[in-house]
Motif scaffolding. Structure first.
Motif, PDB file in Angstrom:
ATOM      1  N   GLU A  35     -48.383  -1.161 -45.222  1.00  0.00           N
ATOM      2  CA  GLU A  35     -49.000  -2.206 -46.022  1.00  0.00           C
ATOM      3  C   GLU A  35     -48.287  -2.367 -47.365  1.00  0.00           C
ATOM      4  O   GLU A  35     -48.096  -3.483 -47.853  1.00  0.00           O
ATOM      5  N   GLU A  36     -47.903  -1.250 -47.960  1.00  0.00           N
ATOM      6  CA  GLU A  36     -47.156  -1.293 -49.226  1.00  0.00           C
ATOM      7  C   GLU A  36     -45.887  -2.128 -49.065  1.00  0.00           C
ATOM      8  O   GLU A  36     -45.548  -2.949 -49.915  1.00  0.00           O
ATOM      9  N   MET A  37     -45.195  -1.915 -47.954  1.00  0.00           N
ATOM     10  CA  MET A  37     -43.951  -2.643 -47.714  1.00  0.00           C
ATOM     11  C   MET A  37     -44.227  -4.121 -47.447  1.00  0.00           C
ATOM     12  O   MET A  37     -43.570  -4.985 -48.024  1.00  0.00           O
ATOM     13  N   ARG A  42     -43.481  -9.340 -50.123  1.00  0.00           N
ATOM     14  CA  ARG A  42     -43.906 -10.741 -50.280  1.00  0.00           C
ATOM     15  C   ARG A  42     -43.825 -11.180 -51.746  1.00  0.00           C
ATOM     16  O   ARG A  42     -43.811 -12.362 -52.041  1.00  0.00           O
ATOM     17  N   LYS A  43     -43.788 -10.212 -52.656  1.00  0.00           N
ATOM     18  CA  LYS A  43     -43.711 -10.514 -54.087  1.00  0.00           C
ATOM     19  C   LYS A  43     -42.260 -10.699 -54.502  1.00  0.00           C
ATOM     20  O   LYS A  43     -41.360 -10.038 -53.979  1.00  0.00           O
ATOM     21  N   SER A  44     -42.028 -11.551 -55.468  1.00  0.00           N
ATOM     22  CA  SER A  44     -40.661 -11.779 -55.937  1.00  0.00           C
ATOM     23  C   SER A  44     -40.058 -10.521 -56.546  1.00  0.00           C
ATOM     24  O   SER A  44     -38.854 -10.302 -56.460  1.00  0.00           O
ATOM     25  N   GLY A  45     -40.892  -9.661 -57.133  1.00  0.00           N
ATOM     26  CA  GLY A  45     -40.400  -8.423 -57.730  1.00  0.00           C
ATOM     27  C   GLY A  45     -40.013  -7.372 -56.712  1.00  0.00           C
ATOM     28  O   GLY A  45     -39.233  -6.472 -57.005  1.00  0.00           O
ATOM     29  N   GLY A  46     -40.575  -7.462 -55.519  1.00  0.00           N
ATOM     30  CA  GLY A  46     -40.259  -6.502 -54.469  1.00  0.00           C
ATOM     31  C   GLY A  46     -41.033  -5.202 -54.605  1.00  0.00           C
ATOM     32  O   GLY A  46     -42.076  -5.138 -55.231  1.00  0.00           O
ATOM     33  N   VAL A  47     -40.480  -4.144 -54.001  1.00  0.00           N
ATOM     34  CA  VAL A  47     -41.105  -2.824 -53.975  1.00  0.00           C
ATOM     35  C   VAL A  47     -40.266  -1.871 -54.818  1.00  0.00           C
ATOM     36  O   VAL A  47     -39.054  -1.746 -54.606  1.00  0.00           O
ATOM     37  N   GLN A  57     -44.660  10.598 -52.179  1.00  0.00           N
ATOM     38  CA  GLN A  57     -43.830  11.802 -52.162  1.00  0.00           C
ATOM     39  C   GLN A  57     -42.748  11.722 -51.077  1.00  0.00           C
ATOM     40  O   GLN A  57     -42.396  12.717 -50.455  1.00  0.00           O
ATOM     41  N   LEU A  58     -42.242  10.521 -50.873  1.00  0.00           N
ATOM     42  CA  LEU A  58     -41.173  10.256 -49.913  1.00  0.00           C
ATOM     43  C   LEU A  58     -40.184   9.286 -50.539  1.00  0.00           C
ATOM     44  O   LEU A  58     -40.589   8.362 -51.251  1.00  0.00           O
ATOM     45  N   LYS A  59     -38.916   9.490 -50.265  1.00  0.00           N
ATOM     46  CA  LYS A  59     -37.907   8.526 -50.702  1.00  0.00           C
ATOM     47  C   LYS A  59     -37.812   7.427 -49.650  1.00  0.00           C
ATOM     48  O   LYS A  59     -37.603   7.704 -48.475  1.00  0.00           O
ATOM     49  N   MET A  60     -37.990   6.198 -50.091  1.00  0.00           N
ATOM     50  CA  MET A  60     -37.889   5.074 -49.177  1.00  0.00           C
ATOM     51  C   MET A  60     -36.524   5.054 -48.495  1.00  0.00           C
ATOM     52  O   MET A  60     -36.422   4.762 -47.309  1.00  0.00           O
ATOM     53  N   ARG A  85     -35.916  -6.000 -52.469  1.00  0.00           N
ATOM     54  CA  ARG A  85     -36.453  -7.360 -52.460  1.00  0.00           C
ATOM     55  C   ARG A  85     -35.887  -8.131 -51.280  1.00  0.00           C
ATOM     56  O   ARG A  85     -34.767  -7.856 -50.835  1.00  0.00           O
ATOM     57  N   LEU A  86     -36.647  -9.131 -50.842  1.00  0.00           N
ATOM     58  CA  LEU A  86     -36.101 -10.095 -49.896  1.00  0.00           C
ATOM     59  C   LEU A  86     -35.091 -10.968 -50.629  1.00  0.00           C
ATOM     60  O   LEU A  86     -35.317 -11.339 -51.784  1.00  0.00           O
ATOM     61  N   THR A  87     -33.999 -11.288 -49.965  1.00  0.00           N
ATOM     62  CA  THR A  87     -33.051 -12.240 -50.529  1.00  0.00           C
ATOM     63  C   THR A  87     -33.514 -13.657 -50.172  1.00  0.00           C
ATOM     64  O   THR A  87     -34.404 -13.827 -49.326  1.00  0.00           O
TER      65      THR A  87
END
Length: 112
Positions: A35-37, A42-47, A57-60, A85-87
């Motif tokens: 859900e976080e992803m 969907r946000k312009s700022g991204g994750v 406690q995990l590296k994406m 971010r999405l391009t």
């Protein structure tokens, strides 16, 4: 969370117990990460990579290494200034991008 229905029963439960809830479903770590992803991309700022790591406690970059490489090669996502971010090119393929972040059983080993 599923609230009691119809409305009169909802109101009565709220009066009686203060909790007009029929059922509460616990959301696991896997679902929270997915859900976080979905929501973040969907946000312009991204994750935020840092916030993701602090929160789970995990590296994406470790959890989604192969997916990130593939999506970057396709030009659908970018990792820039600590955010994924999405391009512009990736926006029409958003659903395919989101699907790449669904975890299969191989990913679940990272969560234990």
């Amino acid at each position: 969370m599923i609230n009691i229905r119809p409305h009169p029963q909802y109101v009565q439960a709220a009066i009686d117990t203060g909790k007009p809830v029929l059922h509460v479903e616990e959301i696991g770590l896997k679902e929270r990460i997915e859900e976080e992803m979905f929501l973040g991309l969907r946000k312009s700022g991204g994750v935020s990579l840092d916030q993701f790591e602090r929160k789970y406690q995990l590296k994406m970059e470790t959890l989604y290494k192969e997916e990130l490489i593939t999506l970057q090669q396709r030009g659908w996502v970018i990792i820039d200034e600590g955010f994924i971010r999405l391009t512009e090119e990736g926006k029409p393929f958003g659903n395919e991008v989101f699907q790449a972040f669904l975890m299969d059983s191989n990913k679940l080993e990272f969560l234990h």
